[in-house]
Design an enzyme around this catalytic site. Structure first.
Site, short mmCIF file in Angstrom:
data_model
loop_
_atom_site.label_atom_id
_atom_site.label_comp_id
_atom_site.label_asym_id
_atom_site.label_seq_id
_atom_site.Cartn_x
_atom_site.Cartn_y
_atom_site.Cartn_z
N HIS A 28 -9.55 0.80 -4.55
CA HIS A 28 -8.57 -0.03 -3.86
C HIS A 28 -7.19 0.55 -4.16
CE1 HIS A 28 -11.53 -3.08 -2.93
NE2 HIS A 28 -11.99 -2.92 -4.15
N TYR B 57 0.82 -1.22 0.00
CA TYR B 57 0.00 0.00 0.00
C TYR B 57 0.85 1.27 0.00
CZ TYR B 57 -3.31 -3.65 1.09
OH TYR B 57 -4.04 -4.80 1.03
C1 DHK Z 1 -7.11 -3.03 1.00
C2 DHK Z 1 -7.09 -4.07 1.86
O1 DHK Z 1 -6.92 -3.88 3.17
C3 DHK Z 1 -7.20 -5.44 1.38
O2 DHK Z 1 -7.87 -6.26 2.29
C4 DHK Z 1 -7.86 -5.51 0.06
C5 DHK Z 1 -7.43 -3.15 -0.45
C6 DHK Z 1 -7.26 -4.53 -0.94
C7 DHK Z 1 -6.67 -2.11 -1.24
O3 DHK Z 1 -5.93 -2.44 -2.17
O4 DHK Z 1 -6.83 -0.92 -0.92
O5 DHK Z 1 -7.80 -6.81 -0.44
#
Ligand code: DHK
Length: 148
Positions: free
Chosen positions: A101, A24
């Site tokens: 996402h 992320y």
């Molecule tokens: C964020 C999450 O916490 C995951 O559980 C998802 C999503 C994806 C994201 O890519 O922001 O699978």
């Protein structure tokens, strides 16, 4: 009166930037929110940016949005793949819904390939990190303008 947009974030989103895998990115959740708030101001939107680790709280906020918001942007995070209650609440909302996402969920494990949220979403943005969040705000502003 500016349009109010609810930007709802699900479980563990508060840990963005701290995740060792780097899935992320390195930017903190607070910094992502600050960028979104700045972009919303540029677009003339009032942004309610919220995060909860609890499914019921997210359902309450979606129901609240029926009374107080013109659009919803939602990253339901891990609840995306399991939550019928979140889907049902979204289906009861009248305005545009953008599913976002940070990561490209279709590039990841197969259990992330089925989204309940998508069944209610106007559109989906995935894989562009916090840029996708700002794109969702821009898309929301255009959709609201088009329906005015
Ligand atoms: C964020 C999450 O916490 C995951 O559980 C998802 C999503 C994806 C994201 O890519 O922001 O699978």
């Amino acid at each position: 009166m500016p349009h109010t947009v609810y930007f709802l974030n699900g479980p563990n989103a508060n840990l963005y930037g701290l995740d060792k895998s780097g899935t992320y990115g390195s930017e903190s959740f607070a910094s992502i929110e600050a960028r979104c708030q700045a972009h919303a101001s540029e677009l003339g939107l009032h942004l309610a940016f919220r995060q909860s680790n609890h499914e019921g709280v997210l359902v309450d906020w979606i129901q609240e949005a029926r009374l107080h918001a013109s659009a919803i942007i939602i990253n339901a995070a891990g609840l995306t793949y399991s939550s019928v209650p979140i889907l049902d609440a979204l289906l009861a909302f009248d305005g545009p819904i953008i599913e976002v996402h940070m990561s490209n969920i279709w590039k990841r494990e197969s259990f992330r390939h089925h989204s309940y949220v998508s069944k209610a979403a106007t559109g989906v943005i995935a894989g562009l990190g916090q840029l996708g969040y700002r794109m969702a705000l821009s898309a929301t502003a255009e959709l609201l303008e088009a329906q005015a």
